[in-house]
Each structure stands twice: as structure tokens, then as C-alpha cells.
Write a protein that holds these residues in place. Structure first.
Motif, short mmCIF file in Angstrom:
data_model
loop_
_atom_site.label_atom_id
_atom_site.label_comp_id
_atom_site.label_asym_id
_atom_site.label_seq_id
_atom_site.Cartn_x
_atom_site.Cartn_y
_atom_site.Cartn_z
N LYS A 31 0.85 -1.18 0.00
CA LYS A 31 0.00 0.00 0.00
C LYS A 31 0.89 1.23 0.00
O LYS A 31 1.87 1.29 0.72
CB LYS A 31 -0.89 -0.01 1.24
CG LYS A 31 -1.90 1.11 1.32
CD LYS A 31 -2.71 0.97 2.59
CE LYS A 31 -3.69 2.13 2.74
NZ LYS A 31 -4.43 2.04 4.01
N ALA A 32 0.58 2.22 -0.83
CA ALA A 32 1.46 3.37 -0.92
C ALA A 32 0.65 4.65 -1.08
O ALA A 32 -0.41 4.66 -1.71
CB ALA A 32 2.43 3.22 -2.09
N SER A 33 1.16 5.76 -0.51
CA SER A 33 0.60 7.09 -0.67
C SER A 33 1.57 8.06 0.00
O SER A 33 2.35 7.64 0.85
CB SER A 33 -0.77 7.19 0.01
OG SER A 33 -0.60 7.12 1.42
N PRO A 34 1.54 9.32 -0.31
CA PRO A 34 1.06 9.92 -1.55
C PRO A 34 2.18 9.93 -2.60
O PRO A 34 3.31 9.55 -2.30
CB PRO A 34 0.72 11.33 -1.11
CG PRO A 34 1.64 11.60 0.04
CD PRO A 34 1.90 10.28 0.71
N GLN A 35 1.88 10.38 -3.81
CA GLN A 35 2.82 10.40 -4.93
C GLN A 35 3.54 11.75 -4.97
O GLN A 35 2.92 12.80 -4.81
CB GLN A 35 2.07 10.18 -6.24
CG GLN A 35 2.96 10.17 -7.48
CD GLN A 35 3.72 8.88 -7.61
OE1 GLN A 35 3.13 7.81 -7.57
NE2 GLN A 35 5.02 8.96 -7.80
N PHE A 36 4.86 11.72 -5.19
CA PHE A 36 5.63 12.95 -5.37
C PHE A 36 5.84 13.19 -6.86
O PHE A 36 5.77 12.26 -7.67
CB PHE A 36 6.97 12.85 -4.64
CG PHE A 36 6.85 13.10 -3.16
CD1 PHE A 36 7.16 14.34 -2.64
CD2 PHE A 36 6.38 12.11 -2.32
CE1 PHE A 36 7.03 14.59 -1.28
CE2 PHE A 36 6.23 12.34 -0.96
CZ PHE A 36 6.56 13.59 -0.43
N PRO A 37 6.10 14.44 -7.26
CA PRO A 37 6.21 14.74 -8.69
C PRO A 37 7.43 14.10 -9.34
O PRO A 37 8.44 13.84 -8.68
CB PRO A 37 6.30 16.27 -8.72
CG PRO A 37 6.79 16.66 -7.37
CD PRO A 37 6.22 15.65 -6.42
N LYS A 38 7.33 13.85 -10.62
CA LYS A 38 8.44 13.30 -11.39
C LYS A 38 9.64 14.24 -11.28
O LYS A 38 9.51 15.45 -11.38
CB LYS A 38 8.03 13.12 -12.85
CG LYS A 38 9.09 12.47 -13.70
CD LYS A 38 8.61 12.30 -15.13
CE LYS A 38 9.68 11.65 -16.00
NZ LYS A 38 9.21 11.47 -17.42
N GLY A 39 10.82 13.65 -11.08
CA GLY A 39 12.03 14.45 -10.97
C GLY A 39 12.35 14.91 -9.57
O GLY A 39 13.40 15.54 -9.35
N PHE A 40 11.48 14.62 -8.60
CA PHE A 40 11.78 14.97 -7.21
C PHE A 40 13.03 14.22 -6.77
O PHE A 40 13.20 13.04 -7.08
CB PHE A 40 10.60 14.61 -6.31
CG PHE A 40 10.73 15.13 -4.90
CD1 PHE A 40 10.37 16.44 -4.61
CD2 PHE A 40 11.21 14.32 -3.88
CE1 PHE A 40 10.49 16.93 -3.30
CE2 PHE A 40 11.33 14.80 -2.59
CZ PHE A 40 10.97 16.11 -2.30
N THR A 482 10.08 4.46 -5.78
CA THR A 482 8.70 4.56 -6.27
C THR A 482 8.16 5.98 -6.29
O THR A 482 7.12 6.24 -6.87
CB THR A 482 7.77 3.73 -5.37
OG1 THR A 482 7.82 4.24 -4.03
CG2 THR A 482 8.20 2.25 -5.36
N ASN A 483 8.89 6.92 -5.63
CA ASN A 483 8.45 8.30 -5.53
C ASN A 483 7.14 8.42 -4.75
O ASN A 483 6.36 9.35 -4.95
CB ASN A 483 8.30 8.95 -6.91
CG ASN A 483 8.85 10.35 -6.99
OD1 ASN A 483 9.64 10.76 -6.14
ND2 ASN A 483 8.43 11.08 -7.98
N ARG A 484 6.93 7.47 -3.85
CA ARG A 484 5.73 7.47 -3.01
C ARG A 484 6.12 7.22 -1.56
O ARG A 484 7.10 6.57 -1.28
CB ARG A 484 4.78 6.33 -3.43
CG ARG A 484 3.99 6.56 -4.68
CD ARG A 484 3.03 5.40 -4.91
NE ARG A 484 2.25 5.56 -6.11
CZ ARG A 484 1.09 6.23 -6.18
NH1 ARG A 484 0.62 6.78 -5.09
NH2 ARG A 484 0.44 6.31 -7.31
N VAL A 485 5.29 7.74 -0.66
CA VAL A 485 5.45 7.42 0.75
C VAL A 485 4.88 6.03 0.99
O VAL A 485 3.70 5.78 0.73
CB VAL A 485 4.72 8.45 1.64
CG1 VAL A 485 4.87 8.08 3.11
CG2 VAL A 485 5.29 9.84 1.40
N GLN A 486 5.72 5.13 1.45
CA GLN A 486 5.31 3.74 1.67
C GLN A 486 4.57 3.59 2.99
O GLN A 486 5.01 4.12 4.02
CB GLN A 486 6.53 2.83 1.66
CG GLN A 486 7.36 2.92 0.38
CD GLN A 486 6.61 2.42 -0.83
OE1 GLN A 486 6.13 1.29 -0.85
NE2 GLN A 486 6.51 3.26 -1.84
N GLU A 487 3.47 2.86 2.96
CA GLU A 487 2.72 2.60 4.19
C GLU A 487 3.36 1.44 4.96
O GLU A 487 4.25 0.78 4.48
CB GLU A 487 1.26 2.29 3.87
CG GLU A 487 0.52 3.48 3.27
CD GLU A 487 0.41 4.66 4.23
OE1 GLU A 487 0.52 4.47 5.45
OE2 GLU A 487 0.20 5.79 3.74
#
Length: 487
Positions: A31-40, A482-487
Motif C-alpha cells: 500500500k502506498a501514498s502519496p505520490q511525489f512529482p516526477k524528478g523529485f 517509487t516516488n511514493r510514501v510507503q505505508e
């Protein structure tokens, strides 16, 4: 002094130290959230004295931290940074760790006495070559090198000339900046002259917890003014030597909340923000000190302010670096005596207390992620949405390897997860943040606390220099992948 443990897996790297390898970092959590912008850009930060070691190798001069740590009673556990993480010899291993963690930015600092042993004049070729090799290795690994020129290790020879209260250091520092920019500026484009200038001027010259420990508020004012001059001089020196350079600075910042809803406490909190968070930023933006930082008139004479200093200090910073560790409760000063757990800053006429409503780290700091959002929005709204870099956030948790060698530091994972969610929230509300640097890549020498506080994504056994990526490092590596905050 560290206990030796058994470890699951290790591999022998270039300089001979052992690195314990984690499981694959690219697999996303369920489960993952939220998404960060491309290139972060996901990164980590360190400081030269805290990780390099090699304190007197290859022509390096003595720094004020060498002198301070070698003085009995100054460091909590009696340790020094003489060896620290030995990154001077082992930087290839540490870059391998960065690659395993999918990092794309590494914020490091340069040791002034390693490059100029006396702080001026002759350049130590071996010291300068070290940073050139480090930058090349980072670029080869696909990692952006981010250089902080000064992270507190002043050459002792310059302290002997009066240290930062001596305004000649503004020119010496510009010369140092030019040396580095001429050598590295063809490859390195992101520069910060200073790390947390309020902290090392106020606590080093106006207190005793950091070197040189002069404990004189008048010297602290002079030191801060010299640093503001040096910030402007270094900005111009870097830009002149490297047309590709972008220059900001890495400021230690804390959100300030009034202790009560009284008008006096609200005014004190605003003054504390101007005094601690903006003291070195407003001078760059406006070329003068903010009257909002002082309870009375601006003490220009005590600072050593001279005609023309405003134009020296004023420079158009390309971005702003933000540290966040804690929030502060601020009140007006009704008496000269502070209650237990509070301190009075007579320069700003305020009383400051650490908030303690939330849980505490092993280092004793409150964990309050929502304040990170407040801080980012305060800078976003106060400076017309500037480009921001999160130059440090982190936490001290002293989890040790278990019988199988794993460091299951779940509290650190929770810390980063909650703070990154607040970062994403701020970005959704307009904060222009392009990079995040965790403090820190490795457990290291944490200043006056020595090795008592472990803040790294990687565990270091200082007796063997064996590195073991913690569970938090594996988690952060998945965030970066993944450029996402992992739960």
C-alpha cells in the motif's frame, strides 16, 4: 566501545570495510501514498567533521572541532571525530549504499582546513583532490553532488585570529569558496555557503555547547554579522568561478508557536521567527537586518556594522534550504529567570521552551510532524513561493542489531512516513520543494553528544567500520524508487 554482532550477509568493498546488504529496495510495499512529482530528488546529508575522520591526514590542518573534541569534558561520551565513519577513505562504499537506497542527491560539506590548512593562502592539493574524486564518484553513480562549504569546522588558525567575530574572515571565506568553485564548478552546480549559521554563531560564540565556546553575546553578534558578509561574498565568488552554479544556504529553522494566546506571546513568537529563522535570510534578500528581530533598536554598533555592508550582504539566493527537527514554544520575558526546561535569549527578549506534547526521540526531541507543514507554508507565503530544498530532517533512535544482524528501527520509519506526508501536503498547497535530504546517511559523530545519538539510515559499528542498512534505510530506498510514501 561498540558491541560486536553477527551479521547475515556482508560483502568486501574497495577499501576493505564490510557492508551488510539489505533485501532488494525496488519492490514497492503493498500500500502506498502519496505520490511525489516526477524528478523529485531523494537524498541524504552528512557533514565533513561528523563522517570523514582522517583528522590530521594528508596535510589537513586542525579545526576548532578537533581542538574542542580533544579537550576533556567537552563531548558527552568523551569521544572525538578523529576517525568517525572514516568516509575520507571509504567514500566509495558509502556511495554504494546511496545507490542501494536509490538516492539521487548527496549533500556533503567540505572541511576548510583540509583544503586550506591555515584557512587562507596555500591550498592543500591532496585535500582538494579528495573532494574532486568524491564529486566524480557521485556523478558516475548518477547522484547529484550538493556542496555545503561550511558545516562548522573552522580552521583553528583562523580562530586564533579571533574567529568569526573578526570580519576579515568574510574575505578569507570568499577565497575558500573561489578555490572550490574553480576546481569543482565544472561538475558541481548546487552550493550552500553555510549550514545553520544561527546555531554556530549563537552557541559557539554566545554560549559554550559548541566550539569555540566563548560565551559572549557581544561576540555572537559580531560573528553573525561577519557570517552575513561572508555569505554574500561567497555567493559572488562561486558565481564568478562557475557560471552554472546555483547558490542558496542551509538554514536551521523551527516553527515558533506562542506559549499562550496573549498579545505579548504572539509578538514574542513573531520576533523569535525573525531572529532565529530569518536572521541570515533577510540580510540576503534585503541587505539589512529586520527590526522585527529585536525588542528595541537594531544593535548596529555592537555588530560592527559599517557603511556599505548592506550591499555586501544582499544577494539573490537561487533557492532556500530548510532544516526541520522540532517546534518551539515562545513567550515574552516577564522576569530574568526562566522556568525549568526553558531558556531566555536576551538578544531577542524572548523565552523559549521545547514543546513536549508529542512523543520523544531517544535524543529527547518532540516528534510533531504537523509543524513541518506549518514551517514550509510559512516560508512559501512569506517569500512568494521560493524554490525550497529540505536540507535536513531526521531523528535519533538508538536501535541496535538483533541476534541476526537486523536493525528493526520502526520508530524511524514512522517518523519519516509522517513527515513526508506533511511535506506532500505542503507541496499540494503550493510549496515548491524540489529535494528532500534525510539526516543522515550514516550513524556518525553527533557533535557535543559524540556517538550517543544514532541518527543514520545505516548502522555503523565504529569498532569495525561495518555498515548495515537499517530497516528505515530499506524503507526510504523504496520511497526513493517509487516516488511514493510507503505505508
Amino acid at each position: 566501545m561498540m558491541r560486536r554482532r553477527s551479521f547475515l550477509k556482508s560483502s568486501l568493498l574497495g577499501s576493505g570495510a564490510l557492508l551488510d546488504t539489505p533485501t532488494a529496495l525496488s519492490a514497492p510495499a503493498a500500500k502506498a501514498s502519496p505520490q511525489f512529482p516526477k524528478g523529485f530528488l531523494w537524498g541524504a546529508a552528512t557533514a565533513s567533521y561528523q563522517v570523514e575522520g582522517a583528522w590530521n591526514a594528508d596535510g589537513k590542518g586542525e579545526s576548532i572541532w578537533d581542538r574542542f573534541a580533544h579537550t576533556p569534558g567537552k563531548i558527552r561520551d568523551g569521544s572525538t571525530g578523529d576517525v568517525a565513519c572514516d568516509q575520507y577513505r571509504r567514500f566509495h562504499e558509502d556511495i554504494s549504499i546511496m545507490k542501494r537506497l536509490n538516492l539521487k542527491s548527496y549533500r556533503f560539506s567540505t572541511s576548510w582546513p583540509r583544503v586550506q590548512p591555515s584557512g587562507r593562502g596555500a591550498v592543500n592539493a591532496k585535500g582538494l583532490d579528495y573532494y574532486s574524486r568524491l564529486v566524480d564518484a557521485l556523478l558516475e553513480a548518477g547522484i547529484r553532488p550538493f556542496c555545503t562549504l561550511y558545516h562548522w569546522d573552522l580552521p583553528q588558525a583562523l580562530e586564533d585570529l579571533g574567529g568569526w567575530p573578526n570580519r576579515d574572515l568574510a574575505d578569507y571565506f570568499a577565497d575558500f569558496a573561489a578555490v572550490l568553485a574553480r576546481r569543482l564548478g565544472d561538475r558541481l552546480t548546487v552550493w550552500a555557503p553555510f549550514n545553520m549559521p544561527w546555531t554556530f554563531t549563537r552557541n559557539g560564540y554566545g554560549g559554550t555547547s559548541l566550539p569555540p565556546g566563548r560565551n559572549d553575546l557581544g561576540l555572537a553578534l559580531k560573528a553573525a554579522h561577519t557570517v552575513n558578509l561572508a555569505q554574500g561574498n561567497a555567493f559572488r565568488a562561486i558565481k564568478a568561478a562557475s557560471p552554472k552554479a546555483t547558490v542558496g544556504s542551509a538554514y536551521g529553522t523551527e516553527p515558533m508557536y506562542p506559549k499562550t494566546n496573549s498579545e505579548a506571546d504572539r509578538a514574542a513568537a513573531a520576533r523569535c521567527h525573525a531572529f532565529r529563522n530569518l536572521y541570515f535570510l533577510n540580510t540576503a534578500m534585503h541587505g539589512d537586518y529586520s527590526k522585527a528581530a529585536f525588542p528595541g533598536e537594531i544593535p548596529y554598533e555592537a555588530m560592527g556594522f559599517r557603511e556599505g555592508d548592506g550591499s555586501t550582504m544582499k544577494v539573490p539566493l537561487d533557492w532556500i534550504g530548510i532544516h526541520y527537527y522540532l517546534r518551539l514554544l515562545v513567550s515574552a520575558v516577564p522576569t530574568a529567570k526562566a522556568p525549568a526546561g526553558a531558556s531566555i535569549d536576551p538578544l531577542a527578549g524572548i523565552r523559549i521552551e521545547l514543546a513536549n506534547e508529542g512523543p520523544r526521540t531517544d535524543g529527547g526531541l518532540e516528534v510533531w510532524p504537523a509543524a513541518f507543514y506549518d514551517l514550509l507554508m510559512q516560508f512559501t507565503r512569506g517569500y512568494s513561493s521560493p524554490v525550497l530544498e529540505i536540507t535536513e530532517t531526521g531523528c535519533a533512535y538508538n536501535d541496535a542489531p538483533d541476534a541476526g544482524g537486523r536493525i528493526a528501527d520502526q520508530r524511524r520509519i514512522a517518523f519519516y512516513r509522517d513527515h513526508l506526508k506533511q511535506l506532500a501536503r505542503a507541496m499540494a498547497d503550493g510549496a515548491k520543494v524540489r529535494a528532500y535530504h534525510a539526516w543522515t546517511l550514516l550513524d556518525n559523530f553527533e557533535w557535543q553528544h559524540g556517538y550517543a545519538n544514532r541518527m543514520g539510515l545505516t548502522y555503523v559499528d565504529f569498532a569495525t567500520q561495518r555498515r548495515t542498512i537499517k530497516d528505515s534505510g530499506c524503507w526510504y530506498g523504496r520511497v526513493a524508487a517509487t516516488n511514493r510514501v510507503q505505508e
